[in-house]
Scaffold this active site. Structure first.
Site: not given
Length: 217
Positions: A97, A188, A190
């Site tokens: 990001c 994203h 994660e």
């Protein structure tokens, strides 16, 4: 033990912890918590965060009001230095990001400062954004999450686009040409659990290989 340098906000640590726990042989040094020298890192992870501070952008900002108010110049200074040092040394890099945006700007690119449609609540935690991929991209996902209001405009020299948003062509994944490993994504991973684990596994493998090759040279 290989040292991975990063700047991870406290509220984001919970998302990264499961991926770090799978690779206990790599030490993660978080510059948000304590000083970390980018000159001693063997891998660089650039994570999400607020907009890049205006002073670090290499472009005019006609309307500063579009920039987020919680910019962190101290973080930007560290990340820009770390990005340039990592490239100079051939250190493996993974950008997420804001991390993608930092890499692009630090190496000479520019940003679209205010884009619509990529920061809606359903997009933040759900894989609803369709992507189109270039041939040869090692990591491909039909749909990804999205939480950003800026994106790449002019791509920095030496990089190539691997993925675009299928609805508006916003750049979502880039890789550095002729470089051991430098990958960055606008989404994203994660927050996406096991589905995105191969991205992290590939990165950590590259960090280990970098250390092994450095010890032989």
């Amino acid at each position: 033990m290989p040292r991975l340098a990063s700047w991870i906000r406290g509220k984001d640590e919970k998302w990264f912890r499961p991926f770090f726990d799978r690779h206990p042989d790599i030490q993660v040094d978080n510059a948000a918590r304590a000083p970390v020298s980018p000159f001693e890192m063997e891998g660089l992870l650039l994570t999400g965060g607020p907009d890049i501070s205006e002073d670090f952008l290499q472009q005019p900002v006609p309307d500063p009001a579009v920039l987020e108010k919680d910019a962190d110049p101290r973080r930007d200074q560290w990340e820009f230095l770390a990005a340039k040092e990592a490239v100079e040394r051939g250190v493996p890099i993974f950008g997420i990001c804001k991390g993608l945006q930092v890499l692009n700007v630090a190496l000479g690119g520019t940003l679209l400062l205010d884009i619509p449609g990529h920061n809606e609540p359903p997009q933040r935690d759900h894989d609803v954004q369709p992507l189109r991929y270039a041939n040869g991209a090692a990591h491909q996902f039909d749909k990804v999450n999205s939480s950003h209001h800026q994106a790449i405009d002019r791509l920095a020299d030496g990089w190539e686009v691997e993925a675009w948003c299928a609805t508006d062509d916003i750049i979502e994944q880039i890789r550095m040409r002729d470089y051991p490993f430098a990958l960055a994504v606008q989404f994203h991973p994660e927050r996406g659990g096991d589905r995105y684990a191969p991205l992290f596994a590939d990165f950590f493998t590259q960090v280990r290989e970098h250390v092994t090759q450095s010890s032989r040279s």
